[in-house]
Design a protein around this motif. Structure first.
Motif, PDB file in Angstrom:
ATOM      1  N   UNK A  79      -2.432  -0.232   0.161  1.00  0.00           N
ATOM      2  CA  UNK A  79      -1.346  -0.343  -0.166  1.00  0.00           C
ATOM      3  C   UNK A  79      -0.381   0.750   0.804  1.00  0.00           C
ATOM      4  N   UNK A  80      -0.953   1.873   0.692  1.00  0.00           N
ATOM      5  CA  UNK A  80      -0.306   2.846   1.542  1.00  0.00           C
ATOM      6  C   UNK A  80      -0.105   2.596   2.972  1.00  0.00           C
ATOM      7  N   UNK A  81      -1.249   2.051   3.662  1.00  0.00           N
ATOM      8  CA  UNK A  81      -1.036   1.551   5.012  1.00  0.00           C
ATOM      9  C   UNK A  81       0.036   0.597   5.045  1.00  0.00           C
ATOM     10  N   UNK A  82       0.162  -0.297   4.407  1.00  0.00           N
ATOM     11  CA  UNK A  82       1.377  -1.252   4.460  1.00  0.00           C
ATOM     12  C   UNK A  82       2.376  -0.972   4.351  1.00  0.00           C
ATOM     13  N   UNK A  83       2.553   0.281   3.578  1.00  0.00           N
ATOM     14  CA  UNK A  83       3.856   1.068   3.222  1.00  0.00           C
ATOM     15  C   UNK A  83       4.268   1.682   4.515  1.00  0.00           C
ATOM     16  N   UNK A  84       3.257   2.460   5.325  1.00  0.00           N
ATOM     17  CA  UNK A  84       3.541   3.107   6.294  1.00  0.00           C
ATOM     18  C   UNK A  84       3.868   2.140   7.650  1.00  0.00           C
ATOM     19  N   UNK A  85       3.427   0.826   7.457  1.00  0.00           N
ATOM     20  CA  UNK A  85       3.631  -0.141   8.632  1.00  0.00           C
ATOM     21  C   UNK A  85       3.433  -1.484   8.251  1.00  0.00           C
ATOM     22  N   UNK A  86       4.510  -1.816   7.917  1.00  0.00           N
ATOM     23  CA  UNK A  86       4.929  -3.353   7.290  1.00  0.00           C
ATOM     24  C   UNK A  86       4.236  -4.526   8.150  1.00  0.00           C
ATOM     25  N   UNK A  87       3.965  -4.220   9.461  1.00  0.00           N
ATOM     26  CA  UNK A  87       3.290  -5.222  10.342  1.00  0.00           C
ATOM     27  C   UNK A  87       1.963  -5.505   9.879  1.00  0.00           C
ATOM     28  N   UNK A  88       1.432  -4.774   9.193  1.00  0.00           N
ATOM     29  CA  UNK A  88       0.066  -4.723   8.587  1.00  0.00           C
ATOM     30  C   UNK A  88      -0.170  -5.726   7.416  1.00  0.00           C
ATOM     31  N   UNK A  89       0.992  -5.857   6.795  1.00  0.00           N
ATOM     32  CA  UNK A  89       0.864  -6.631   5.481  1.00  0.00           C
ATOM     33  C   UNK A  89       0.256  -7.884   5.563  1.00  0.00           C
ATOM     34  N   UNK A  90       0.798  -8.942   6.447  1.00  0.00           N
ATOM     35  CA  UNK A  90       0.173 -10.195   6.450  1.00  0.00           C
ATOM     36  C   UNK A  90      -1.175 -10.089   7.072  1.00  0.00           C
ATOM     37  N   UNK A  91      -1.351  -9.263   8.119  1.00  0.00           N
ATOM     38  CA  UNK A  91      -2.837  -9.164   8.772  1.00  0.00           C
ATOM     39  C   UNK A  91      -3.930  -9.147   7.762  1.00  0.00           C
ATOM     40  N   UNK A  92      -3.651  -7.812   6.558  1.00  0.00           N
ATOM     41  CA  UNK A  92      -4.742  -7.426   5.875  1.00  0.00           C
ATOM     42  C   UNK A  92      -5.296  -8.612   4.820  1.00  0.00           C
ATOM     43  N   UNK A  93      -4.582  -9.725   4.888  1.00  0.00           N
ATOM     44  CA  UNK A  93      -5.087 -10.880   4.086  1.00  0.00           C
ATOM     45  C   UNK A  93      -5.993 -11.730   4.578  1.00  0.00           C
ATOM     46  N   UNK A  94      -6.132 -11.405   5.810  1.00  0.00           N
ATOM     47  CA  UNK A  94      -7.263 -12.293   6.525  1.00  0.00           C
ATOM     48  C   UNK A  94      -8.882 -11.941   6.077  1.00  0.00           C
ATOM     49  N   UNK A  95      -9.704 -12.536   6.576  1.00  0.00           N
ATOM     50  CA  UNK A  95     -11.197 -12.554   6.073  1.00  0.00           C
ATOM     51  C   UNK A  95     -11.802 -11.572   6.906  1.00  0.00           C
TER      52      UNK A  95
END
Length: 135
Positions: A79-95
């Motif tokens: 959650x902290x990483x996606x707050x620092x960089x919103x571009x990670x949000x969709x990617x971290x959903x992958x398998x």
């Protein structure tokens, strides 16, 4: 799965439908110490219940730096990483098995298909000698 299904590309739903566990990613300390963005990341099979399997790097890590994971990779809440960089949000959903990179000159993330995700080294001694087994 039929033979026709083998050549069909996976849908985003297929690639994000695995069970989600954990909340931590291992992140290069260069992200924080040098204030560098994440430019390369992959998801491996999680090592424990709190682990998401995500490993995030700046692209400036040397082989020597990566050899000492215990010191140079920090457990950070995803959650902290996606707050620092919103571009990670969709990617971290992958398998697990997914690899992403973004070069300094690119606008966004690109999927990588030719990177071999490192497997954890486990020392196992194999023997067929019954006397070697401890009771």
């Amino acid at each position: 799965m039929s033979l026709e299904d083998i050549d069909k590309p996976l849908s985003t739903e297929d690639e994000t439908a695995q069970t989600k566990n954990g909340f931590l990613a291992l992140v290069s300390k260069l992200v924080f110490e040098e204030n560098l963005p994440v430019r390369f990341m992959y998801k491996t099979v999680p090592a424990h219940l709190n682990d998401t399997g995500w490993r995030m790097f700046t692209g400036y890590e040397t082989p020597e730096f990566l050899e000492n994971e215990a010191i140079n990779l920090l457990p950070v809440k995803l959650e902290k990483m996606t707050e620092l960089d919103a571009s990670l949000t969709e990617l971290v959903e992958f398998n697990a098995g997914t690899v992403w990179e973004r070069t300094p000159e690119s606008e966004g993330w690109e999927r990588v298909y030719d990177f071999k995700i490192p497997a954890e080294q486990v020392d196992v001694e194999i023997t067929n000698d019954v006397d070697d087994f401890k009771h």
